[in-house]
Each structure stands twice: as C-alpha cells, then as structure tokens.
Scaffold this active site. Sequence first.
Site, PDB file in Angstrom:
ATOM      1  N   SER A 144       0.851  -1.192   0.000  1.00 13.90           N
ATOM      2  CA  SER A 144       0.000   0.000   0.000  1.00 13.90           C
ATOM      3  C   SER A 144       0.888   1.244   0.000  1.00 13.90           C
ATOM      4  CB  SER A 144      -0.943  -0.031   1.201  1.00 13.90           C
ATOM      5  OG  SER A 144      -1.944   0.940   1.069  1.00 13.90           O
ATOM      6  N   ASN A 145       0.357   2.387   0.340  1.00 16.89           N
ATOM      7  CA  ASN A 145       1.147   3.625   0.353  1.00 16.89           C
ATOM      8  C   ASN A 145       0.682   4.525   1.493  1.00 16.89           C
ATOM      9  OD1 ASN A 145      -1.054   5.420  -0.676  1.00 16.89           O
ATOM     10  ND2 ASN A 145      -0.911   4.014  -2.416  1.00 16.89           N
ATOM     11  N   ARG A 146       1.291   5.694   1.615  1.00 14.62           N
ATOM     12  CA  ARG A 146       1.084   6.553   2.789  1.00 14.62           C
ATOM     13  C   ARG A 146      -0.151   7.449   2.701  1.00 14.62           C
ATOM     14  NH1 ARG A 146       5.505   6.474   6.086  1.00 14.62           N
ATOM     15  NH2 ARG A 146       7.476   5.861   5.105  1.00 14.62           N
ATOM     16  N   ALA A 157      -4.753   7.545  -4.164  1.00  8.87           N
ATOM     17  CA  ALA A 157      -3.372   7.144  -4.478  1.00  8.87           C
ATOM     18  C   ALA A 157      -3.421   5.662  -4.832  1.00  8.87           C
ATOM     19  CB  ALA A 157      -2.471   7.394  -3.280  1.00  8.87           C
TER      20      ALA A 157
END
Length: 227
Positions: A32-34, A99
């Site tokens: 995943s991402n921030r 995102a």
Amino acid sequence: MIVRAQPILKGLRAVVTAGPTREPIDPVRFISNRSSGKQGFAVAEALHAAGAEVTLIAGPSALAVHGDITRVDVETAQQMLDASMQAAAHADLLVAAAAVADYRVDTVARQKIKKSGDTLTLQLVKNPDILVALRQQFPALFLVGFAAETEKLEEHARGKLARKGLDLIAANWVGAGKAFDVDDNALSVFWADGQQEIASASKAEVAQQLVQLIAQRWQARATQGVT
Ligand code: CTP
C-alpha cells in the site's frame, strides 16, 4: 457564525475516489502507500457542501464522511476501477484523489508465505489506470485528476493532464513531510490553457477552493460548448 457554501453545483452528480489502495500479497500481507485519504474526503465534503450529489469511493481509511454522501468502500485498484465505472455511468464529474497502487502482486498466495530463503522476490504486474479507463468509456465526463510529485511539478502534471484526457489536474509536492498524512496542503491546478495556485491551508479549505475552481471550469466548458 456559520458560513454556508453557495450551492454552486446543485443538481450535479459527482464521484470522488480517495485514500490508498491495498494490493494483497497473501492472506495477511499487502502493498500500500502513505495516503491518508484526508484530501479526497475533504473534496467529497466540499462538493456536498456546494450542492452536488456525491458518491465517495474510498480505499481503506478510518475517516468518516457526512451521512448524505454515498460511500463505497474498496480495497484494491481493480475494485476501485469497477466501483468508479459503475458510479461514473450516472455522474457529471469525477475527482480522482486516490493514491492508486500502480502495481499488484501477480499471483496472490492462498496461504501465508512462510519465511525461508534470505531473499524473497515478488513479481508485480501493472494495475489498470482508472482515469484512462474512465475517459475511454465516458468522453463527456468532467474529469479531475491529482498528481503527487517530488520534482518537475508542472511538467509532470501537464503530462498527466494530456495523457489521461483530463479537464483539470491538481498537483502537489510530496515527500519530506509534505502532503501525505498531514493536515495542510497546497495545490497548483492546471488546465489546458490556464493555471491557478491554491495556497497552503487546511485540506478542508483547499478542497473548498478546488471545488470553486471546478465549478468555474465546469461553467467555462458549458459556455464554450466543449465536451
Ligand atoms: N490514477 C488512476 N489509476 C491508477 C493510477 C493513478 O486513476 N492506476 C490517478 C490518480 O488517482 C491521480 C492521477 O491518476 O488522480 C495521477 O496519479 P499518479 O500516481 O500521480 O500518476 P501515474 O499515472 O501513476 O504516474 P507516476 O506514478 O508515474 O507519477
């Protein structure tokens, strides 16, 4: 004093994608991402405050939204694509603030991957681009993208504006404490023959200004008769 937003988008149906996506590796792990989802959720709220009927397609996020906003929770990019296509069929405009993970694991392990060798290689494959798919399917949909950049902000943003067939793109700097999971944000917004800066402010205020600009550009497109 309560300041109420003008219903400048009354009667319009808007879709917002927000938050990260999560791409499974095995039953207990994911890539995943921030992204916190804060900016996208704030855009959904601002569109609602401006009178639009809003559907929010949200990747995993602990955030809440106004009860009048229809919320569809998803995990993966593919699920976000499917939900976006479905919602966009009945929409006038879509803001893609999510995102989206650019890649997913080729083959998701059915069982938990056990620790074995000193290295582990995962084969990743490209996810579909949701904005590109939306533009192909819905040529008249007013499409707003986001661009998160660490360098050459305008060049990269304008490249995405053209490549993805967008009406508007909102670009922001990321990295080194900027934009991800913080409460303030600043945007440079670009369209084919113009641009506008939205100065650093809370994500809620930035969202309200972005919605003002969306309303102006929507109006401009309507009066120019451009579809
Ligand atoms: N986006 C999308 N589908 C994807 C990837 C991105 O719809 N699979 C959307 C995002 O929601 C955002 C815009 O495209 O509105 C720009 O995303 P970004 O990740 O910055 O652009 P990419 O095209 O993935 O380019 P790069 O990662 O190379 O910067």
